[in-house]
Design an enzyme around this catalytic site. Structure first.
Site, PDB file in Angstrom:
ATOM      1  N   ARG A  24      99.175  18.602 -30.539  1.00 25.96           N
ATOM      2  CA  ARG A  24      99.131  17.728 -31.728  1.00 25.96           C
ATOM      3  C   ARG A  24     100.543  17.339 -32.168  1.00 25.96           C
ATOM      4  O   ARG A  24     100.761  16.275 -32.703  1.00 25.96           O
ATOM      5  CB  ARG A  24      98.418  18.426 -32.880  1.00 25.96           C
ATOM      6  CG  ARG A  24      96.984  18.778 -32.601  1.00 25.96           C
ATOM      7  CD  ARG A  24      96.270  19.225 -33.824  1.00 25.96           C
ATOM      8  NE  ARG A  24      96.354  18.224 -34.903  1.00 25.96           N
ATOM      9  CZ  ARG A  24      95.623  18.291 -36.011  1.00 25.96           C
ATOM     10  NH1 ARG A  24      94.786  19.297 -36.201  1.00 25.96           N
ATOM     11  NH2 ARG A  24      95.716  17.363 -36.944  1.00 25.96           N
ATOM     12  N   ARG A  37      93.614  22.795 -49.145  1.00 24.83           N
ATOM     13  CA  ARG A  37      94.206  21.453 -49.010  1.00 24.83           C
ATOM     14  C   ARG A  37      93.364  20.382 -49.719  1.00 24.83           C
ATOM     15  O   ARG A  37      92.858  19.444 -49.125  1.00 24.83           O
ATOM     16  CB  ARG A  37      94.430  21.105 -47.549  1.00 24.83           C
ATOM     17  CG  ARG A  37      95.352  22.100 -46.868  1.00 24.83           C
ATOM     18  CD  ARG A  37      95.660  21.757 -45.447  1.00 24.83           C
ATOM     19  NE  ARG A  37      96.672  20.691 -45.359  1.00 24.83           N
ATOM     20  CZ  ARG A  37      97.152  20.255 -44.189  1.00 24.83           C
ATOM     21  NH1 ARG A  37      96.685  20.761 -43.058  1.00 24.83           N
ATOM     22  NH2 ARG A  37      98.050  19.295 -44.147  1.00 24.83           N
ATOM     23  N   LYS A  59     106.820  13.550 -35.596  1.00 28.09           N
ATOM     24  CA  LYS A  59     105.374  13.278 -35.749  1.00 28.09           C
ATOM     25  C   LYS A  59     105.039  13.056 -37.219  1.00 28.09           C
ATOM     26  O   LYS A  59     104.332  12.105 -37.571  1.00 28.09           O
ATOM     27  CB  LYS A  59     104.570  14.459 -35.232  1.00 28.09           C
ATOM     28  CG  LYS A  59     103.137  14.464 -35.793  1.00 28.09           C
ATOM     29  CD  LYS A  59     102.319  15.690 -35.595  1.00 28.09           C
ATOM     30  CE  LYS A  59     102.457  16.859 -36.446  1.00 28.09           C
ATOM     31  NZ  LYS A  59     101.458  17.085 -37.505  1.00 28.09           N
ATOM     32  N   ASN A  60     105.571  13.871 -38.114  1.00 25.98           N
ATOM     33  CA  ASN A  60     105.196  13.765 -39.529  1.00 25.98           C
ATOM     34  C   ASN A  60     105.861  12.598 -40.234  1.00 25.98           C
ATOM     35  O   ASN A  60     105.504  12.280 -41.367  1.00 25.98           O
ATOM     36  CB  ASN A  60     105.469  15.081 -40.259  1.00 25.98           C
ATOM     37  CG  ASN A  60     104.450  16.136 -39.874  1.00 25.98           C
ATOM     38  OD1 ASN A  60     103.463  15.835 -39.208  1.00 25.98           O
ATOM     39  ND2 ASN A  60     104.697  17.369 -40.255  1.00 25.98           N
ATOM     40  N   ILE A 113      92.537  17.132 -52.293  1.00 26.24           N
ATOM     41  CA  ILE A 113      93.195  15.808 -52.337  1.00 26.24           C
ATOM     42  C   ILE A 113      93.226  15.275 -53.773  1.00 26.24           C
ATOM     43  O   ILE A 113      93.373  14.072 -54.001  1.00 26.24           O
ATOM     44  CB  ILE A 113      92.481  14.810 -51.407  1.00 26.24           C
ATOM     45  CG1 ILE A 113      91.011  14.602 -51.812  1.00 26.24           C
ATOM     46  CG2 ILE A 113      92.559  15.281 -49.956  1.00 26.24           C
ATOM     47  CD1 ILE A 113      90.334  13.468 -51.049  1.00 26.24           C
ATOM     48  N   ASP A 114      93.113  16.189 -54.737  1.00 21.62           N
ATOM     49  CA  ASP A 114      93.060  15.775 -56.156  1.00 21.62           C
ATOM     50  C   ASP A 114      94.292  14.998 -56.587  1.00 21.62           C
ATOM     51  O   ASP A 114      94.192  14.054 -57.389  1.00 21.62           O
ATOM     52  CB  ASP A 114      92.872  17.009 -57.042  1.00 21.62           C
ATOM     53  CG  ASP A 114      93.951  18.068 -56.792  1.00 21.62           C
ATOM     54  OD1 ASP A 114      94.307  18.285 -55.614  1.00 21.62           O
ATOM     55  OD2 ASP A 114      94.465  18.637 -57.758  1.00 21.62           O
ATOM     56  N   LEU A 115      95.474  15.316 -56.052  1.00 21.68           N
ATOM     57  CA  LEU A 115      96.701  14.616 -56.491  1.00 21.68           C
ATOM     58  C   LEU A 115      96.702  13.171 -55.974  1.00 21.68           C
ATOM     59  O   LEU A 115      97.133  12.251 -56.666  1.00 21.68           O
ATOM     60  CB  LEU A 115      97.939  15.367 -56.010  1.00 21.68           C
ATOM     61  CG  LEU A 115      98.051  16.821 -56.486  1.00 21.68           C
ATOM     62  CD1 LEU A 115      99.288  17.485 -55.904  1.00 21.68           C
ATOM     63  CD2 LEU A 115      98.072  16.904 -58.020  1.00 21.68           C
ATOM     64  N   CYS A 174      90.384  23.695 -43.576  1.00 20.08           N
ATOM     65  CA  CYS A 174      91.589  23.760 -42.756  1.00 20.08           C
ATOM     66  C   CYS A 174      92.016  25.228 -42.665  1.00 20.08           C
ATOM     67  O   CYS A 174      91.839  25.991 -43.611  1.00 20.08           O
ATOM     68  CB  CYS A 174      92.693  22.911 -43.404  1.00 20.08           C
ATOM     69  SG  CYS A 174      94.245  23.046 -42.542  1.00 20.08           S
ATOM     70  N   ASP A 208     106.444  24.589 -42.244  1.00 19.46           N
ATOM     71  CA  ASP A 208     106.055  24.341 -40.844  1.00 19.46           C
ATOM     72  C   ASP A 208     106.883  25.134 -39.855  1.00 19.46           C
ATOM     73  O   ASP A 208     106.603  25.102 -38.653  1.00 19.46           O
ATOM     74  CB  ASP A 208     106.158  22.841 -40.522  1.00 19.46           C
ATOM     75  CG  ASP A 208     105.075  22.054 -41.242  1.00 19.46           C
ATOM     76  OD1 ASP A 208     105.188  20.822 -41.326  1.00 19.46           O
ATOM     77  OD2 ASP A 208     104.128  22.687 -41.755  1.00 19.46           O
ATOM     78  N   VAL A 268     103.867  27.153 -50.210  1.00 18.82           N
ATOM     79  CA  VAL A 268     103.295  25.811 -50.073  1.00 18.82           C
ATOM     80  C   VAL A 268     101.790  25.881 -49.820  1.00 18.82           C
ATOM     81  O   VAL A 268     101.013  25.235 -50.498  1.00 18.82           O
ATOM     82  CB  VAL A 268     104.002  25.030 -48.939  1.00 18.82           C
ATOM     83  CG1 VAL A 268     103.363  23.668 -48.745  1.00 18.82           C
ATOM     84  CG2 VAL A 268     105.498  24.882 -49.259  1.00 18.82           C
TER      85      VAL A 268
HETATM   86  C1  EPZ Z   1     102.322  17.520 -44.832  1.00 19.62           C
HETATM   87  O1  EPZ Z   1     100.961  17.852 -45.077  1.00 19.62           O
HETATM   88  C2  EPZ Z   1     102.568  17.817 -43.367  1.00 19.62           C
HETATM   89  N1  EPZ Z   1     101.695  16.987 -42.550  1.00 19.62           N
HETATM   90  C3  EPZ Z   1     102.293  19.293 -43.092  1.00 19.62           C
HETATM   91  O2  EPZ Z   1     102.609  19.543 -41.709  1.00 19.62           O
HETATM   92  C4  EPZ Z   1     103.229  20.125 -43.965  1.00 19.62           C
HETATM   93  O3  EPZ Z   1     102.954  21.492 -43.763  1.00 19.62           O
HETATM   94  C5  EPZ Z   1     103.013  19.751 -45.442  1.00 19.62           C
HETATM   95  O4  EPZ Z   1     103.201  18.333 -45.621  1.00 19.62           O
HETATM   96  C6  EPZ Z   1     103.980  20.476 -46.355  1.00 19.62           C
HETATM   97  O5  EPZ Z   1     105.300  20.184 -45.995  1.00 19.62           O
HETATM   98  C7  EPZ Z   1     102.050  15.706 -42.316  1.00 19.62           C
HETATM   99  O6  EPZ Z   1     103.063  15.231 -42.786  1.00 19.62           O
HETATM  100  C8  EPZ Z   1     101.116  14.902 -41.448  1.00 19.62           C
HETATM  101  P1  EPZ Z   1     101.015  18.581 -49.003  1.00 19.62           P
HETATM  102  P2  EPZ Z   1     100.271  17.449 -46.492  1.00 19.62           P
HETATM  103  O7  EPZ Z   1     100.131  17.558 -49.583  1.00 19.62           O
HETATM  104  O8  EPZ Z   1     100.815  16.161 -46.963  1.00 19.62           O
HETATM  105  C9  EPZ Z   1      98.501  21.088 -52.129  1.00 19.62           C
HETATM  106  C10 EPZ Z   1     102.221  20.266 -39.505  1.00 19.62           C
HETATM  107  O9  EPZ Z   1     102.079  21.383 -38.997  1.00 19.62           O
HETATM  108  N2  EPZ Z   1      97.851  19.809 -52.493  1.00 19.62           N
HETATM  109  O10 EPZ Z   1     102.487  18.533 -49.255  1.00 19.62           O
HETATM  110  O11 EPZ Z   1      98.806  17.591 -46.338  1.00 19.62           O
HETATM  111  C11 EPZ Z   1      98.047  21.560 -50.751  1.00 19.62           C
HETATM  112  O12 EPZ Z   1      96.833  22.276 -50.848  1.00 19.62           O
HETATM  113  C12 EPZ Z   1     101.546  19.954 -40.831  1.00 19.62           C
HETATM  114  O13 EPZ Z   1     102.911  19.334 -38.999  1.00 19.62           O
HETATM  115  C13 EPZ Z   1      96.977  19.791 -53.578  1.00 19.62           C
HETATM  116  O14 EPZ Z   1      96.748  20.804 -54.235  1.00 19.62           O
HETATM  117  O15 EPZ Z   1     100.810  18.632 -47.412  1.00 19.62           O
HETATM  118  C14 EPZ Z   1      99.178  22.439 -50.312  1.00 19.62           C
HETATM  119  O16 EPZ Z   1      98.985  23.737 -50.852  1.00 19.62           O
HETATM  120  C15 EPZ Z   1     100.751  21.138 -41.367  1.00 19.62           C
HETATM  121  N3  EPZ Z   1      96.377  18.613 -53.918  1.00 19.62           N
HETATM  122  C16 EPZ Z   1     100.401  21.785 -50.963  1.00 19.62           C
HETATM  123  O17 EPZ Z   1      99.909  20.895 -51.964  1.00 19.62           O
HETATM  124  C17 EPZ Z   1      96.604  17.464 -53.215  1.00 19.62           C
HETATM  125  O18 EPZ Z   1      96.036  16.408 -53.572  1.00 19.62           O
HETATM  126  C18 EPZ Z   1     101.253  20.981 -50.008  1.00 19.62           C
HETATM  127  O19 EPZ Z   1     100.429  20.016 -49.411  1.00 19.62           O
HETATM  128  C19 EPZ Z   1      97.492  17.500 -52.114  1.00 19.62           C
HETATM  129  C20 EPZ Z   1      98.107  18.684 -51.776  1.00 19.62           C
END
Ligand code: EPZ
Length: 441
Positions: free
Chosen positions: A399, A124, A22-23, A126-128, A119, A307, A329
């Protein structure tokens, strides 16, 4: 209200087949936006609700999608003028909707995306994503709950991520494929899903190098075209089945599972006394009645996957002694433990560390799933528990897991799912029969 009902205590035996990831599929669906001609055909696509929701969003953007559930094939065509707004109703239900932002900017020069809401597993932000898009030349404003991103054209740049965010890496890769010149993404996420996205982008005519490592280089091209790609098996679903076998002291073959994607989980299972046999057609997992405690750190790939963290804490709670789980994470991914406490779990949480005191004799009760992976953990605890466990809000399992309880049933679990309203529907009043001397009711 729907519930999954489990009568625990039975070891799982048999074999289960893993669906496509899915991811991996979600960013590939978003990448289809970049194809100005031709279709993007994805194979091994799981029929899970997140994928269906992303298809609904793509159709809202004017792409055409056709999914054959039997063949697990998804065909997407975006070779028409596209809309560039992702409304709140989509983003609020699934944060991965954000992944259309990079491709929309690259394709149309604009993207208006609703800000994702809260969430259950963390802020979570989206600043990055936004900082990287600004480095590529986008101007980004925020107003009335929307992110408004625009650019005349994107220009390659050197981007360093503060954290190896999976989504930010994916968004920026897609945006950079049609930026002028070279883009490097440093401290990039290394998850297998990043490699799959690079594979598809390169088949579409992109020029992406280094995916899977900390530094990804992208040479911008003028346009991308359709392509066909087969998605790898879901490493998180595979890990969930492996943990289900271990928590029930069962014997399960997880077919299609790729050991290479689950090295950290396999190492920890073996450390805890579980037997893992890599076979031609998958991975066989044999449980043990005496589990050894272990310390685990949920980290970005190739570390232990966050996950699988909730599901792993169930196994750790069954071990003879104290284990620890560190979540590095997300800042709030222990919600499932409060539910497990209601099933007799004994633990303390100190910041990002959960101290888990086993062995736990889980006892069945009513619990509520707060997110996809927490829900899976509660089902695993129910399988190991004595008595009946009722898991509310099982829709969140849909999901990312297809036929979740059906597959567990095939492995010997006493499990069912039904809508309480339907099951105990009060039948309309039946006219009472005259009681003519028959036995009193
Ligand atoms: C992906 O989410 C996965 N989702 C998540 O799986 C997974 O837990 C996560 O990566 C980590 O491996 C999908 O791929 C659809 P991140 P994502 O951006 O991309 C922080 C599941 O159960 N962050 O790597 O949203 C954030 O807050 C889901 O299948 C910022 O600070 O995760 C978090 O603490 C849940 N600023 C960390 O990074 C940003 O702009 C990791 O988030 C973006 C992220």
């Amino acid at each position: 209200m729907e519930k999954i009902i489990i009568k625990g205590g039975r070891p799982l035996r048999g074999q289960v087949t893993v669906e496509g990831s899915k991811n991996a599929v979600l960013p590939l669906q978003a990448a289809a936006i970049l194809a100005v001609q031709g279709t993007v055909t994805l194979n091994n696509v799981p029929p899970v609700t997140d994928v269906q929701l992303m298809n609904r969003l793509l159709r809202f953007l004017n792409l055409k999608t056709a999914y054959g559930e039997k063949q697990r094939q998804l065909v997407i065509n975006g070779s028409v003028p596209l809309s560039s707004e992702a409304p709140f109703e989509y983003v609020n239900q699934m944060r991965a909707s954000l992944l259309v932002m990079g491709p929309l900017l690259a394709r149309t020069g604009q993207a208006r995306i609703a800000l994702p809401g809260g969430c259950s597993i963390g802020a979570r932000p989206i600043d990055l994503h936004l900082a990287g898009l600004r480095k590529l030349g986008a101007t980004i404003k925020q107003d009335a709950g929307f992110i408004d991103a625009r650019c005349d054209h994107l220009v390659g740049s050197r981007i360093t991520l503060d954290f190896p965010s999976v989504g930010a890496t994916e968004n920026l890769m897609m945006a950079a494929t049609m930026a002028e010149g070279i883009t490097t993404i440093e401290n990039a996420a290394c998850e297998p899903e990043i490699v799959e996205l690079a594979n598809l982008l390169n088949k579409m005519g992109g020029r992406v190098h280094g995916a899977g490592s900390k530094v990804i280089r992208i040479q911008g091209v003028y346009y991308l075209h359709g392509a066909e790609y087969t998605v790898a098996p879901d490493r998180i679903e595979a890990g969930t089945w492996m943990l289900a076998a271990a928590v029930t002291n069962g014997d399960v073959i997880v077919r299609n599972a790729a050991a290479a994607y689950n090295t950290s989980l396999i190492a920890k299972l073996e450390e805890m006394g579980v037997t893992v046999i890599k076979q031609e057609d998958g991975i066989r997992v044999l449980g043990t009645s005496v589990l050894i405690p272990a310390s685990v750190k949920a980290m970005p790939y190739p570390g232990f996957p966050t996950d699988l963290q909730p599901q792993m804490t169930v196994l750790q709670l069954l071990a003879n002694g104290t284990s620890t789980m560190e979540e590095h994470v997300f800042e709030q991914r222990f919600n499932h433990l409060e539910e497990l406490r209601r099933m007799n779990a004994d633990f303390q949480i100190a910041g990002s560390v959960a101290i888990l005191d086993g062995p736990t004799r889980f006892s069945g009760t009513e619990v509520a799933a707060t997110d996809l992976r927490a829900g899976a953990a509660l089902v695993l605890a129910g399988l190991a528990a004595t008595g009946i466990t009722q898991v509310c809000n099982p829709q969140c399992l849909d999901r990312g897991y297809y036929d979740f309880y059906q597959k567990l049933h095939q492995l010997g679990a006493q499990i069912d799912r039904f809508d309480v309203k339907e099951k105990f529907k009060i039948k309309p009043e039946q006219p009472r029969q005259e009681n003519k001397g028959s036995e009193p009711e």
